[in-house]
Scaffold this motif. Structure first.
Motif, PDB file in Angstrom:
ATOM      1  N   ILE A 156      18.007  -7.661 -38.143  1.00  0.00           N
ATOM      2  CA  ILE A 156      17.816  -6.208 -38.136  1.00  0.00           C
ATOM      3  C   ILE A 156      16.339  -5.892 -38.333  1.00  0.00           C
ATOM      4  O   ILE A 156      15.754  -5.082 -37.599  1.00  0.00           O
ATOM      5  CB  ILE A 156      18.686  -5.524 -39.213  1.00  0.00           C
ATOM      6  N   GLN A 157      15.709  -6.552 -39.301  1.00  0.00           N
ATOM      7  CA  GLN A 157      14.287  -6.315 -39.565  1.00  0.00           C
ATOM      8  C   GLN A 157      13.428  -6.696 -38.359  1.00  0.00           C
ATOM      9  O   GLN A 157      12.462  -5.982 -38.045  1.00  0.00           O
ATOM     10  CB  GLN A 157      13.836  -7.089 -40.802  1.00  0.00           C
ATOM     11  N   GLU A 158      13.761  -7.786 -37.697  1.00  0.00           N
ATOM     12  CA  GLU A 158      13.009  -8.175 -36.496  1.00  0.00           C
ATOM     13  C   GLU A 158      13.095  -7.094 -35.422  1.00  0.00           C
ATOM     14  O   GLU A 158      12.091  -6.764 -34.779  1.00  0.00           O
ATOM     15  CB  GLU A 158      13.548  -9.503 -35.937  1.00  0.00           C
ATOM     16  N   MET A 159      14.258  -6.528 -35.256  1.00  0.00           N
ATOM     17  CA  MET A 159      14.422  -5.484 -34.251  1.00  0.00           C
ATOM     18  C   MET A 159      13.759  -4.183 -34.692  1.00  0.00           C
ATOM     19  O   MET A 159      13.199  -3.460 -33.864  1.00  0.00           O
ATOM     20  CB  MET A 159      15.902  -5.251 -33.943  1.00  0.00           C
ATOM     21  N   HIS A 160      13.774  -3.889 -35.996  1.00  0.00           N
ATOM     22  CA  HIS A 160      13.124  -2.669 -36.471  1.00  0.00           C
ATOM     23  C   HIS A 160      11.637  -2.680 -36.170  1.00  0.00           C
ATOM     24  O   HIS A 160      11.096  -1.683 -35.669  1.00  0.00           O
ATOM     25  CB  HIS A 160      13.360  -2.466 -37.965  1.00  0.00           C
ATOM     26  N   ILE A 161      10.950  -3.772 -36.465  1.00  0.00           N
ATOM     27  CA  ILE A 161       9.513  -3.785 -36.212  1.00  0.00           C
ATOM     28  C   ILE A 161       9.242  -3.811 -34.707  1.00  0.00           C
ATOM     29  O   ILE A 161       8.283  -3.191 -34.241  1.00  0.00           O
ATOM     30  CB  ILE A 161       8.771  -4.912 -36.966  1.00  0.00           C
ATOM     31  N   THR A 162      10.103  -4.458 -33.943  1.00  0.00           N
ATOM     32  CA  THR A 162       9.939  -4.435 -32.487  1.00  0.00           C
ATOM     33  C   THR A 162      10.118  -3.017 -31.956  1.00  0.00           C
ATOM     34  O   THR A 162       9.297  -2.527 -31.169  1.00  0.00           O
ATOM     35  CB  THR A 162      10.942  -5.393 -31.813  1.00  0.00           C
ATOM     36  N   LEU A 163      11.170  -2.335 -32.385  1.00  0.00           N
ATOM     37  CA  LEU A 163      11.395  -0.956 -31.975  1.00  0.00           C
ATOM     38  C   LEU A 163      10.252  -0.051 -32.439  1.00  0.00           C
ATOM     39  O   LEU A 163       9.827   0.851 -31.708  1.00  0.00           O
ATOM     40  CB  LEU A 163      12.728  -0.437 -32.525  1.00  0.00           C
ATOM     41  N   GLY A 164       9.755  -0.302 -33.629  1.00  0.00           N
ATOM     42  CA  GLY A 164       8.630   0.482 -34.141  1.00  0.00           C
ATOM     43  C   GLY A 164       7.382   0.297 -33.301  1.00  0.00           C
ATOM     44  O   GLY A 164       6.676   1.265 -32.986  1.00  0.00           O
ATOM     45  N   GLN A 165       7.103  -0.941 -32.919  1.00  0.00           N
ATOM     46  CA  GLN A 165       5.944  -1.213 -32.061  1.00  0.00           C
ATOM     47  C   GLN A 165       6.136  -0.551 -30.691  1.00  0.00           C
ATOM     48  O   GLN A 165       5.189   0.011 -30.131  1.00  0.00           O
ATOM     49  CB  GLN A 165       5.749  -2.723 -31.895  1.00  0.00           C
ATOM     50  N   MET A 166       7.345  -0.606 -30.189  1.00  0.00           N
ATOM     51  CA  MET A 166       7.641   0.060 -28.913  1.00  0.00           C
ATOM     52  C   MET A 166       7.453   1.574 -29.038  1.00  0.00           C
ATOM     53  O   MET A 166       6.954   2.220 -28.112  1.00  0.00           O
ATOM     54  CB  MET A 166       9.064  -0.268 -28.467  1.00  0.00           C
ATOM     55  N   LEU A 167       7.838   2.140 -30.173  1.00  0.00           N
ATOM     56  CA  LEU A 167       7.656   3.566 -30.414  1.00  0.00           C
ATOM     57  C   LEU A 167       6.171   3.918 -30.392  1.00  0.00           C
ATOM     58  O   LEU A 167       5.770   4.907 -29.765  1.00  0.00           O
ATOM     59  CB  LEU A 167       8.293   3.968 -31.747  1.00  0.00           C
ATOM     60  N   CYS A 168       5.348   3.120 -31.048  1.00  0.00           N
ATOM     61  CA  CYS A 168       3.900   3.377 -31.056  1.00  0.00           C
ATOM     62  C   CYS A 168       3.347   3.374 -29.633  1.00  0.00           C
ATOM     63  O   CYS A 168       2.593   4.275 -29.250  1.00  0.00           O
ATOM     64  CB  CYS A 168       3.183   2.327 -31.898  1.00  0.00           C
ATOM     65  N   ALA A 169       3.708   2.374 -28.855  1.00  0.00           N
ATOM     66  CA  ALA A 169       3.228   2.284 -27.470  1.00  0.00           C
ATOM     67  C   ALA A 169       3.712   3.469 -26.646  1.00  0.00           C
ATOM     68  O   ALA A 169       2.937   4.079 -25.898  1.00  0.00           O
ATOM     69  CB  ALA A 169       3.691   0.970 -26.836  1.00  0.00           C
ATOM     70  N   ALA A 170       4.978   3.806 -26.786  1.00  0.00           N
ATOM     71  CA  ALA A 170       5.543   4.920 -26.018  1.00  0.00           C
ATOM     72  C   ALA A 170       4.875   6.239 -26.382  1.00  0.00           C
ATOM     73  O   ALA A 170       4.605   7.065 -25.502  1.00  0.00           O
ATOM     74  CB  ALA A 170       7.052   5.000 -26.245  1.00  0.00           C
ATOM     75  N   LEU A 171       4.580   6.449 -27.655  1.00  0.00           N
ATOM     76  CA  LEU A 171       3.927   7.688 -28.067  1.00  0.00           C
ATOM     77  C   LEU A 171       2.531   7.792 -27.474  1.00  0.00           C
ATOM     78  O   LEU A 171       2.140   8.861 -26.992  1.00  0.00           O
ATOM     79  CB  LEU A 171       3.877   7.800 -29.593  1.00  0.00           C
ATOM     80  N   GLU A 172       1.780   6.707 -27.511  1.00  0.00           N
ATOM     81  CA  GLU A 172       0.444   6.733 -26.902  1.00  0.00           C
ATOM     82  C   GLU A 172       0.524   7.116 -25.426  1.00  0.00           C
ATOM     83  O   GLU A 172      -0.274   7.920 -24.946  1.00  0.00           O
ATOM     84  CB  GLU A 172      -0.234   5.374 -27.039  1.00  0.00           C
ATOM     85  N   ILE A 173       1.481   6.550 -24.719  1.00  0.00           N
ATOM     86  CA  ILE A 173       1.618   6.824 -23.286  1.00  0.00           C
ATOM     87  C   ILE A 173       2.107   8.252 -23.048  1.00  0.00           C
ATOM     88  O   ILE A 173       1.522   9.010 -22.272  1.00  0.00           O
ATOM     89  CB  ILE A 173       2.572   5.799 -22.626  1.00  0.00           C
ATOM     90  N   GLU A 174       3.198   8.636 -23.717  1.00  0.00           N
ATOM     91  CA  GLU A 174       3.795   9.950 -23.489  1.00  0.00           C
ATOM     92  C   GLU A 174       2.901  11.095 -23.912  1.00  0.00           C
ATOM     93  O   GLU A 174       2.963  12.186 -23.348  1.00  0.00           O
ATOM     94  CB  GLU A 174       5.153  10.050 -24.187  1.00  0.00           C
ATOM     95  N   LEU A 175       2.028  10.866 -24.901  1.00  0.00           N
ATOM     96  CA  LEU A 175       1.093  11.890 -25.336  1.00  0.00           C
ATOM     97  C   LEU A 175      -0.166  11.910 -24.458  1.00  0.00           C
ATOM     98  O   LEU A 175      -1.062  12.723 -24.679  1.00  0.00           O
ATOM     99  CB  LEU A 175       0.715  11.686 -26.809  1.00  0.00           C
ATOM    100  N   GLY A 176      -0.223  11.001 -23.486  1.00  0.00           N
ATOM    101  CA  GLY A 176      -1.352  10.951 -22.562  1.00  0.00           C
ATOM    102  C   GLY A 176      -2.631  10.397 -23.171  1.00  0.00           C
ATOM    103  O   GLY A 176      -3.725  10.661 -22.681  1.00  0.00           O
TER     104      GLY A 176
END
Length: 180
Positions: A156-176
């Motif tokens: 679960i922890q491995e997936m949480h940090i992976t999802l968190g890293q994906m969230l950071c990347a997605a926010l940078e992209i979606e916010l332009g």
């Protein structure tokens, strides 16, 4: 790998919705408030730092804070109000409608994470939970649920940090702020 594949299949839509909620908050002048205990506290700090400083490259800051970092607030709230209030009290002080409260708990049953999301929801914040197993109390307190399909804390922890890293990347992209 089995948990990673199951997470990918199960969380595609909830992840997209979570990104949208966070993008809306940031575009509206809000912030992301991360919190959790132990390894989840470390994840909260890690993700807030990736957003406020940088993830992939230099770009404007994204408003995020980890409620796990102020030792004076944590110990005063724990001592004076009880451990289950350590994040809720900070949400009361720092949160406002338009912000997103992001609780991280592998079990979904951490009383202080549950209480913080209850308070956040009552105050009009959007609520996101990173959790696992059955989700514990998280389906009741978070509109946006990233539930890792495993009962093994380490997975679960491995997936949480992976999802968190994906969230950071997605926010940078979606916010332009960065290109794809």
């Amino acid at each position: 790998m089995a948990v990673a594949e199951a997470t990918r299949a199960q969380l595609r839509d909830p992840f997209v919705k979570t990104v949208a909620v966070c993008v809306d908050a940031i575009r509206g002048g809000g912030k992301l408030l991360f919190f959790g205990n132990g390894g989840s506290a470390a994840d909260a700090q890690h993700l807030a730092t990736e957003l406020t400083i940088r993830y992939r490259k230099d770009r404007p800051a994204i408003a995020a804070i980890a409620l796990t970092t102020d030792s004076s607030a944590l110990t005063a709230a724990g001592n004076d109000m009880g451990f289950e209030q350590i994040f809720a009290r900070q949400i009361e002080a720092l949160g406002k409608p338009g912000d997103v409260a992001i609780g991280i708990t592998t079990s979904g049953r951490s009383p202080n994470v549950v209480r913080a999301l209850e308070v956040a929801r009552a105050m009009g914040l959007k609520c996101v939970a990173f959790t696992g197993g059955t989700g514990g109390d998280m389906p009741r307190v978070a509109e946006n649920l990233l539930l890792v399909p495993s009962d093994v804390t380490a997975r679960i922890q491995e997936m949480h940090i992976t999802l968190g890293q994906m969230l950071c990347a997605a926010l940078e992209i979606e916010l332009g702020l960065v290109s794809r």
